[in-house]
Design a protein around this motif. Structure first.
Motif, short mmCIF file in Angstrom:
data_model
loop_
_atom_site.label_atom_id
_atom_site.label_comp_id
_atom_site.label_asym_id
_atom_site.label_seq_id
_atom_site.Cartn_x
_atom_site.Cartn_y
_atom_site.Cartn_z
N LEU A 172 -50.46 27.77 31.54
CA LEU A 172 -50.23 29.03 32.26
C LEU A 172 -49.74 28.78 33.68
O LEU A 172 -50.35 28.02 34.43
CB LEU A 172 -51.52 29.86 32.30
CG LEU A 172 -51.96 30.48 30.96
CD1 LEU A 172 -53.41 30.94 31.04
CD2 LEU A 172 -51.05 31.65 30.60
N ALA A 173 -48.64 29.41 34.04
CA ALA A 173 -48.07 29.24 35.39
C ALA A 173 -48.87 30.02 36.43
O ALA A 173 -48.98 29.61 37.59
CB ALA A 173 -46.61 29.70 35.41
N ASP A 174 -49.46 31.16 36.02
CA ASP A 174 -50.26 31.99 36.93
C ASP A 174 -51.66 31.37 37.03
O ASP A 174 -52.55 31.65 36.24
CB ASP A 174 -50.33 33.42 36.37
CG ASP A 174 -51.11 34.37 37.28
OD1 ASP A 174 -51.84 33.88 38.17
OD2 ASP A 174 -50.99 35.60 37.09
N LYS A 175 -51.82 30.52 38.05
CA LYS A 175 -53.05 29.73 38.16
C LYS A 175 -54.27 30.60 38.47
O LYS A 175 -55.39 30.28 38.08
CB LYS A 175 -52.90 28.62 39.21
CG LYS A 175 -51.84 27.57 38.85
CD LYS A 175 -52.17 26.86 37.52
CE LYS A 175 -51.01 25.99 37.02
NZ LYS A 175 -51.16 25.66 35.57
N ALA A 176 -54.04 31.72 39.18
CA ALA A 176 -55.16 32.62 39.48
C ALA A 176 -55.67 33.26 38.18
O ALA A 176 -56.87 33.34 37.95
CB ALA A 176 -54.72 33.69 40.47
N TYR A 177 -54.72 33.70 37.33
CA TYR A 177 -55.12 34.27 36.04
C TYR A 177 -55.84 33.22 35.21
O TYR A 177 -56.89 33.50 34.60
CB TYR A 177 -53.89 34.81 35.29
CG TYR A 177 -54.23 35.16 33.85
CD1 TYR A 177 -54.87 36.36 33.55
CD2 TYR A 177 -53.96 34.26 32.81
CE1 TYR A 177 -55.23 36.65 32.24
CE2 TYR A 177 -54.32 34.55 31.50
CZ TYR A 177 -54.95 35.76 31.23
OH TYR A 177 -55.32 36.04 29.94
N ALA A 178 -55.28 32.02 35.16
CA ALA A 178 -55.87 30.95 34.35
C ALA A 178 -57.30 30.66 34.81
O ALA A 178 -58.20 30.47 33.98
CB ALA A 178 -55.02 29.68 34.44
N GLU A 179 -57.53 30.65 36.12
CA GLU A 179 -58.86 30.36 36.65
C GLU A 179 -59.85 31.49 36.31
O GLU A 179 -60.99 31.22 35.94
CB GLU A 179 -58.78 30.12 38.16
CG GLU A 179 -60.10 29.78 38.83
CD GLU A 179 -60.85 28.56 38.23
OE1 GLU A 179 -60.19 27.73 37.56
OE2 GLU A 179 -62.06 28.47 38.40
N ARG A 180 -59.38 32.74 36.41
CA ARG A 180 -60.24 33.87 36.02
C ARG A 180 -60.62 33.77 34.54
O ARG A 180 -61.78 33.98 34.16
CB ARG A 180 -59.52 35.21 36.26
CG ARG A 180 -59.58 35.73 37.68
CD ARG A 180 -59.29 37.23 37.74
NE ARG A 180 -58.06 37.64 37.07
CZ ARG A 180 -56.82 37.54 37.57
NH1 ARG A 180 -56.64 37.02 38.79
NH2 ARG A 180 -55.77 37.95 36.89
N ALA A 181 -59.62 33.47 33.69
CA ALA A 181 -59.87 33.37 32.25
C ALA A 181 -60.85 32.23 31.96
O ALA A 181 -61.78 32.37 31.15
CB ALA A 181 -58.56 33.15 31.49
#
Lengths: 204, 204
Positions: A172-181
């Motif tokens: 995932l390029a969106d690291k903030a989304y990846a970290e939340r998930a």
């Protein structure tokens, strides 16, 4: 649709070397079977003591489990559809810079969708397991093995769906989304394991 | 036949308050899905290193898993049929001494059959998990989450089937048979858990 085809057909499809259906759909199937068994016990005319207390607790569990069961059933096909879109995005042309950029965006959109489906299964498995202790305590004691199987299946479904979330995170390029998930899947899996242990303890 | 009906129909049947299908058929379904996923990874054209060693190990696993998968698929309906016979035997007349004796015998025969089906699922789940490490070590690394889901499902299937064996043991009049079944189910469940842990360790 996998869920409208026969059980044998779904098992054959899981066993074929085609990329889908895979572990995500199988995890959703396990949680769907687990939630169904909890629902069965919650719906039995005979409860633990025949008390109003039993009936009220099981009615609350039934309502929640019936909705969660639909989430799992939907996820069986949604997971396969989401993964098919990831595979299709990877196959997009990449001859020009524009094509490469369109392909990259399509892959990212598809990866997010392919993460959301198993994430919903982990979340719903944790919610179903939060009702397992009530079903174990208030349900007919002669259905204890059904509750035990349900807990094992929901545990497996939660764990399997977690693996399917985690395998996508690196891409995932969106690291903030990846970290939340990542954080949400750990939290939901921990709550699922705790509630599964609590329900199992009531069955011994 | 449950396996010839739709996935949705089987899940609805598991969720209905009717006595069957229950945890025994659900456990067989979980192990069938687990064995199918291991088979999928073993059949992928791409192996870990593309070596002859990989191909030989995966071919051995494939052959065994394809047969075990059939055992699980058969057990989905066999468990429901066996439990239906237990329920029918309990409903036999008991007005005279002869009727009571015929009923008692029918219950015992039905209970042994209802013990044998989940016992075969525990045994076959342990056998399938004995191949999981080879699939984890020689299969395509990008299918690691599928192997992880397969291990979780076979673990749940073995545990669930064990619960279904154990619930019958107290009712069996043949104490020597009951003790043999009790010992075998413990042994197979322990071997299943050990092989599941070994395979999981290879996936980390």
């Amino acid at each position: 649709m996998l869920v409208d085809g026969s059980v044998r057909r779904m098992l054959d499809a899981l066993g074929s070397p085609d990329p889908t259906p895979g572990g995500g759909s199988a995890s959703a199937l396990a949680s769907a079977a687990g939630a169904s068994l909890l629902l069965m016990v919650a719906r039995l005319p005979k409860t633990r003591n025949g008390s109003d207390d039993d009936r009220a607790a099981l009615a609350t569990a039934s309502t929640a489990l019936a909705a969660l069961r639909e989430t799992f059933i939907d996820a069986i096909d949604a997971d396969t559809a989401a993964y098919d879109r990831v595979v299709a995005a990877y196959k997009m042309p990449k001859a020009t810079a524009d094509a490469q950029s369109a392909r990259k965006e399509a892959i990212q959109r598809a990866l997010v969708a392919a993460t959301e489906v198993p994430l919903s299964v982990v979340r719903a498995s944790a919610e179903a397991l939060a009702h397992a202790a009530a079903v174990a305590a208030h349900g007919n004691a002669s259905a204890a093995s059904d509750v035990g199987v349900a807990v094992a299946l929901l545990r497996a479904g939660a764990h399997g769906a977690r693996l399917n979330v985690e395998i996508n995170l690196g891409g995932l390029a969106d690291k903030a989304y990846a970290e939340r998930a990542r954080q949400e899947v750990v939290r939901a899996a921990e709550s699922a394991a705790l509630d599964a242990d609590n329900a199992d303890a009531l069955l011994r």
